[in-house]
Design a protein around this motif. Structure first.
Motif, PDB file in Angstrom:
ATOM      1  N   SER A 195       5.662  13.879  -3.392  1.00  0.00           N
ATOM      2  CA  SER A 195       4.748  14.682  -2.599  1.00  0.00           C
ATOM      3  C   SER A 195       5.495  15.919  -2.140  1.00  0.00           C
ATOM      4  O   SER A 195       6.590  15.810  -1.588  1.00  0.00           O
ATOM      5  CB  SER A 195       4.241  13.891  -1.392  1.00  0.00           C
ATOM      6  OG  SER A 195       3.316  14.662  -0.659  1.00  0.00           O
ATOM      7  N   MET A 196       4.941  17.065  -2.390  1.00  0.00           N
ATOM      8  CA  MET A 196       5.550  18.339  -2.010  1.00  0.00           C
ATOM      9  C   MET A 196       6.990  18.438  -2.512  1.00  0.00           C
ATOM     10  O   MET A 196       7.902  18.829  -1.779  1.00  0.00           O
ATOM     11  CB  MET A 196       5.466  18.551  -0.497  1.00  0.00           C
ATOM     12  CG  MET A 196       4.028  18.582  -0.020  1.00  0.00           C
ATOM     13  SD  MET A 196       3.764  19.046   1.693  1.00  0.00           S
ATOM     14  CE  MET A 196       4.924  18.059   2.577  1.00  0.00           C
ATOM     15  N   LYS A 197       7.214  18.015  -3.753  1.00  0.00           N
ATOM     16  CA  LYS A 197       8.501  18.074  -4.448  1.00  0.00           C
ATOM     17  C   LYS A 197       9.571  17.176  -3.834  1.00  0.00           C
ATOM     18  O   LYS A 197      10.750  17.327  -4.101  1.00  0.00           O
ATOM     19  CB  LYS A 197       8.994  19.513  -4.562  1.00  0.00           C
ATOM     20  CG  LYS A 197       8.008  20.383  -5.304  1.00  0.00           C
ATOM     21  CD  LYS A 197       8.585  21.687  -5.713  1.00  0.00           C
ATOM     22  CE  LYS A 197       7.468  22.516  -6.299  1.00  0.00           C
ATOM     23  NZ  LYS A 197       7.764  23.157  -7.490  1.00  0.00           N
ATOM     24  N   MET A 198       9.145  16.208  -3.014  1.00  0.00           N
ATOM     25  CA  MET A 198      10.076  15.229  -2.456  1.00  0.00           C
ATOM     26  C   MET A 198       9.779  13.878  -3.087  1.00  0.00           C
ATOM     27  O   MET A 198       8.622  13.515  -3.272  1.00  0.00           O
ATOM     28  CB  MET A 198       9.903  15.109  -0.936  1.00  0.00           C
ATOM     29  CG  MET A 198      10.361  16.326  -0.188  1.00  0.00           C
ATOM     30  SD  MET A 198      10.142  16.247   1.622  1.00  0.00           S
ATOM     31  CE  MET A 198       9.901  14.559   2.000  1.00  0.00           C
ATOM     32  N   GLU A 199      10.836  13.146  -3.434  1.00  0.00           N
ATOM     33  CA  GLU A 199      10.681  11.795  -3.964  1.00  0.00           C
ATOM     34  C   GLU A 199      10.832  10.798  -2.823  1.00  0.00           C
ATOM     35  O   GLU A 199      11.811  10.838  -2.092  1.00  0.00           O
ATOM     36  CB  GLU A 199      11.722  11.527  -5.051  1.00  0.00           C
ATOM     37  CG  GLU A 199      11.517  12.376  -6.278  1.00  0.00           C
ATOM     38  CD  GLU A 199      12.494  12.057  -7.386  1.00  0.00           C
ATOM     39  OE1 GLU A 199      13.159  11.009  -7.332  1.00  0.00           O
ATOM     40  OE2 GLU A 199      12.599  12.877  -8.312  1.00  0.00           O
ATOM     41  N   CYS A 254       0.829  -1.208   0.000  1.00  0.00           N
ATOM     42  CA  CYS A 254       0.000   0.000   0.000  1.00  0.00           C
ATOM     43  C   CYS A 254       0.862   1.257   0.000  1.00  0.00           C
ATOM     44  O   CYS A 254       2.022   1.233   0.427  1.00  0.00           O
ATOM     45  CB  CYS A 254      -0.900   0.011   1.230  1.00  0.00           C
ATOM     46  SG  CYS A 254      -2.095  -1.325   1.274  1.00  0.00           S
ATOM     47  N   SER A 255       0.268   2.340  -0.443  1.00  0.00           N
ATOM     48  CA  SER A 255       0.947   3.632  -0.431  1.00  0.00           C
ATOM     49  C   SER A 255       1.146   4.088   1.008  1.00  0.00           C
ATOM     50  O   SER A 255       0.249   3.971   1.836  1.00  0.00           O
ATOM     51  CB  SER A 255       0.099   4.659  -1.192  1.00  0.00           C
ATOM     52  OG  SER A 255       0.695   5.931  -1.124  1.00  0.00           O
ATOM     53  N   THR A 256       2.314   4.609   1.282  1.00  0.00           N
ATOM     54  CA  THR A 256       2.630   5.096   2.620  1.00  0.00           C
ATOM     55  C   THR A 256       2.297   6.576   2.785  1.00  0.00           C
ATOM     56  O   THR A 256       2.417   7.115   3.879  1.00  0.00           O
ATOM     57  CB  THR A 256       4.122   4.886   2.926  1.00  0.00           C
ATOM     58  OG1 THR A 256       4.892   5.525   1.903  1.00  0.00           O
ATOM     59  CG2 THR A 256       4.458   3.408   2.973  1.00  0.00           C
ATOM     60  N   MET A 257       1.882   7.214   1.697  1.00  0.00           N
ATOM     61  CA  MET A 257       1.577   8.646   1.736  1.00  0.00           C
ATOM     62  C   MET A 257       0.720   9.029   0.535  1.00  0.00           C
ATOM     63  O   MET A 257       0.558   8.245  -0.398  1.00  0.00           O
ATOM     64  CB  MET A 257       2.874   9.457   1.718  1.00  0.00           C
ATOM     65  CG  MET A 257       3.719   9.208   0.470  1.00  0.00           C
ATOM     66  SD  MET A 257       5.324   9.990   0.493  1.00  0.00           S
ATOM     67  CE  MET A 257       4.884  11.676   0.250  1.00  0.00           C
ATOM     68  N   THR A 258       0.188  10.226   0.566  1.00  0.00           N
ATOM     69  CA  THR A 258      -0.556  10.776  -0.558  1.00  0.00           C
ATOM     70  C   THR A 258       0.436  11.427  -1.516  1.00  0.00           C
ATOM     71  O   THR A 258       1.342  12.139  -1.081  1.00  0.00           O
ATOM     72  CB  THR A 258      -1.574  11.820  -0.057  1.00  0.00           C
ATOM     73  OG1 THR A 258      -2.483  11.168   0.833  1.00  0.00           O
ATOM     74  CG2 THR A 258      -2.343  12.448  -1.199  1.00  0.00           C
ATOM     75  N   GLY A 259       0.281  11.157  -2.811  1.00  0.00           N
ATOM     76  CA  GLY A 259       1.191  11.766  -3.771  1.00  0.00           C
ATOM     77  C   GLY A 259       0.961  11.267  -5.182  1.00  0.00           C
ATOM     78  O   GLY A 259      -0.011  10.565  -5.465  1.00  0.00           O
ATOM     79  N   THR A 260       1.877  11.606  -6.058  1.00  0.00           N
ATOM     80  CA  THR A 260       1.836  11.227  -7.464  1.00  0.00           C
ATOM     81  C   THR A 260       2.875  10.146  -7.719  1.00  0.00           C
ATOM     82  O   THR A 260       4.001  10.230  -7.214  1.00  0.00           O
ATOM     83  CB  THR A 260       2.137  12.448  -8.355  1.00  0.00           C
ATOM     84  OG1 THR A 260       1.196  13.482  -8.049  1.00  0.00           O
ATOM     85  CG2 THR A 260       2.029  12.103  -9.828  1.00  0.00           C
ATOM     86  N   VAL A 261       2.509   9.149  -8.508  1.00  0.00           N
ATOM     87  CA  VAL A 261       3.430   8.061  -8.838  1.00  0.00           C
ATOM     88  C   VAL A 261       4.437   8.553  -9.878  1.00  0.00           C
ATOM     89  O   VAL A 261       4.054   8.942 -10.982  1.00  0.00           O
ATOM     90  CB  VAL A 261       2.662   6.827  -9.371  1.00  0.00           C
ATOM     91  CG1 VAL A 261       3.633   5.721  -9.758  1.00  0.00           C
ATOM     92  CG2 VAL A 261       1.645   6.338  -8.346  1.00  0.00           C
ATOM     93  N   LEU A 262       5.730   8.556  -9.515  1.00  0.00           N
ATOM     94  CA  LEU A 262       6.790   8.973 -10.441  1.00  0.00           C
ATOM     95  C   LEU A 262       7.351   7.797 -11.222  1.00  0.00           C
ATOM     96  O   LEU A 262       7.614   7.903 -12.415  1.00  0.00           O
ATOM     97  CB  LEU A 262       7.946   9.626  -9.680  1.00  0.00           C
ATOM     98  CG  LEU A 262       7.782  11.054  -9.215  1.00  0.00           C
ATOM     99  CD1 LEU A 262       9.060  11.527  -8.543  1.00  0.00           C
ATOM    100  CD2 LEU A 262       7.436  11.963 -10.364  1.00  0.00           C
TER     101      LEU A 262
END
Length: 71
Positions: free
Chosen positions: A34-38, A5-13
């Protein structure tokens, strides 16, 4: 069936594994932004990827299933 599962909300890079790949516990399987952090997401258990639910550019919420594993 096991899931990753995803550990956070964000976009898949990046999706680093494909259906049929064997993953080991601790292996990076996807990179989220998320918030410009990979942030890499790691498998918590070993298994073979039976389904890939994540896609590059897709948005995920914390707790969303990214992969399904067998064995």
């Amino acid at each position: 069936m096991k899931v990753i599962c995803s550990t956070m909300t964000g976009t898949v890079l990046q999706v680093l594994v494909s259906e049929g790949d064997r993953v080991e516990s601790g292996q990076d399987v996807v990179v989220l932004e998320s918030m410009k952090m990979e942030v890499p997401v790691q498998a918590e258990t070993a298994g073979t990827v039976s389904a890939v639910k994540a896609e590059v550019g897709g948005f995920v919420n914390e707790g969303d299933i990214l992969f399904e594993l067998n064995g």
